[in-house]
Design a protein around this motif. Structure first.
Motif, PDB file in Angstrom:
ATOM      1  N   PRO A 172      24.525 -18.499  16.353  1.00 41.52           N
ATOM      2  CA  PRO A 172      23.751 -17.462  16.789  1.00 41.52           C
ATOM      3  C   PRO A 172      24.316 -16.570  17.964  1.00 41.52           C
ATOM      4  O   PRO A 172      24.816 -17.045  18.658  1.00 41.52           O
ATOM      5  CB  PRO A 172      22.407 -18.019  17.278  1.00 41.52           C
ATOM      6  N   GLY A 252      17.905 -20.542  11.768  1.00 38.44           N
ATOM      7  CA  GLY A 252      18.655 -19.979  12.658  1.00 38.44           C
ATOM      8  C   GLY A 252      19.608 -20.421  13.471  1.00 38.44           C
ATOM      9  O   GLY A 252      20.184 -20.084  14.558  1.00 38.44           O
ATOM     10  N   VAL A 255      24.436 -17.968  11.406  1.00 37.68           N
ATOM     11  CA  VAL A 255      24.462 -16.508  11.177  1.00 37.68           C
ATOM     12  C   VAL A 255      25.144 -16.234  10.015  1.00 37.68           C
ATOM     13  O   VAL A 255      26.528 -16.580  10.244  1.00 37.68           O
ATOM     14  CB  VAL A 255      24.567 -15.614  12.366  1.00 37.68           C
TER      15      VAL A 255
END
Length: 312
Positions: A172, A252, A255
């Motif tokens: 992330p 999450g 990415v």
């Protein structure tokens, strides 16, 4: 020499390990070792070379593997013909699938088999693509799922299953929010890629050459989980299809940006050897794999689309 003994021999061939084969067969390792020793004694040949990492086939063992696989197929086919192909299908089927797809496909496929064909025993083996093609050519498995079948496995009959696109992956915050990234924008960022010669690496390098772009490959491994760990830790970015990574992306923890201009794709196909008749059980598994992959694509469990072209 019995069909059961030949099936045990083929299990050791598939795994390259007596202990791993014993687990698959649900028997004790010493018992399986005795069975293999008995087979070698009865044939008066050495079938395996023993070493610290397991076993490898001798020349005699490789010859027996081909004949044993064909004998087991014929026995399964005979059994189904005697009992009626349309009323009951049973038997053992072995499928080799590339490492990144095997765990994604396995649950849905096994659930379908348990429901529709409870008497079929399916063995799914996950391995790198070069070993998948080798296992099929050596007749160690009945069916195989792998990429680039038209060029890498021209002797096989194949049906296209899945066309995947490649993504740039990172932890992330590793890049500005965007669903896509141009290949040229990857720039000199450090990359964690499969080893040289791996089918994904070949495809990535082909696109890089055509684009006149140099890649900054910092880490190499054929282990997909190791590559993923490096990417999650922020040590490098990865370039891969993302079916294997859909859960951590949804959570999450990773990415992914689809690579465009140009896109990078590969097609996975379901393959078998045309000169060897598939047993009724293997035909049933082939049909299930085709149906379940299509269903998983439409349901979002696989990232990609059904190919537009038909392989040979």
């Amino acid at each position: 020499m019995t069909p059961k003994l030949l099936a045990q021999f083929l299990a050791v061939c598939r795994h390259g390990s007596v202990s791993a084969a014993a687990k698959e067969l649900h028997i004790a390792q010493p018992a399986l070792s005795k069975q293999i020793a008995f087979l070698e004694h009865s044939l008066d040949v050495q079938l395996f070379r023993r070493h610290s990492r397991g076993v490898t086939l001798t020349e005699s063992g490789a010859l027996l593997r081909v004949d044993a696989a064909e004998i087991i197929r014929k026995i399964d086919s005979l059994r189904e013909n005697l009992h009626g192909r349309g009323t009951h299908v049973s038997g053992e089927v072995s499928v080799a699938i590339i490492t990144s797809l095997a765990p994604v496909l396995a649950v849905d496929v096994y659930q379908r088999i348990d429901r529709d064909y409870p008497d079929i025993k399916l063995n799914i083996t996950a391995m790198p693509s070069d070993l998948v093609s080798m296992a099929l050519l050596r007749q160690e498995v009945d069916l195989a799922i792998l990429p680039n079948a038209a060029t890498d496995l021209p002797k096989a009959q194949s049906l296209p299953l899945l066309e995947e696109e490649f993504f740039l992956m990172g932890p992330p915050g590793f890049a500005p929010p965007s669903q896509t990234i141009a290949f040229s924008a990857i720039g000199d960022r450090p990359l964690a890629l499969p080893r040289v010669g791996h089918d994904m690496r070949r495809r990535i390098e082909e696109v890089a050459r055509n684009a006149g772009t140099a890649l900054n490959v910092k880490y190499e491994s054929e282990n997909i989980n190791l590559l993923g760990a490096l990417v999650r830790a922020g040590l490098a970015s990865g370039i891969q299809p993302i079916s294997y990574w859909l859960d951590p992306i949804a959570a999450g923890r990773l990415v992914a940006q689809k690579i465009v201009s140009p896109t990078i794709t590969r097609v996975h196909s379901l393959c078998w050897l045309p000169e060897l008749a598939l047993s009724p059980a293997a035909e049933a598994i082939r049909d299930i794999l085709l149906a379940e992959v299509a269903k998983m694509i439409s349901g979002g469990k696989l990232s990609g689309r059904q190919p537009r072209t038909i392989a040979s």
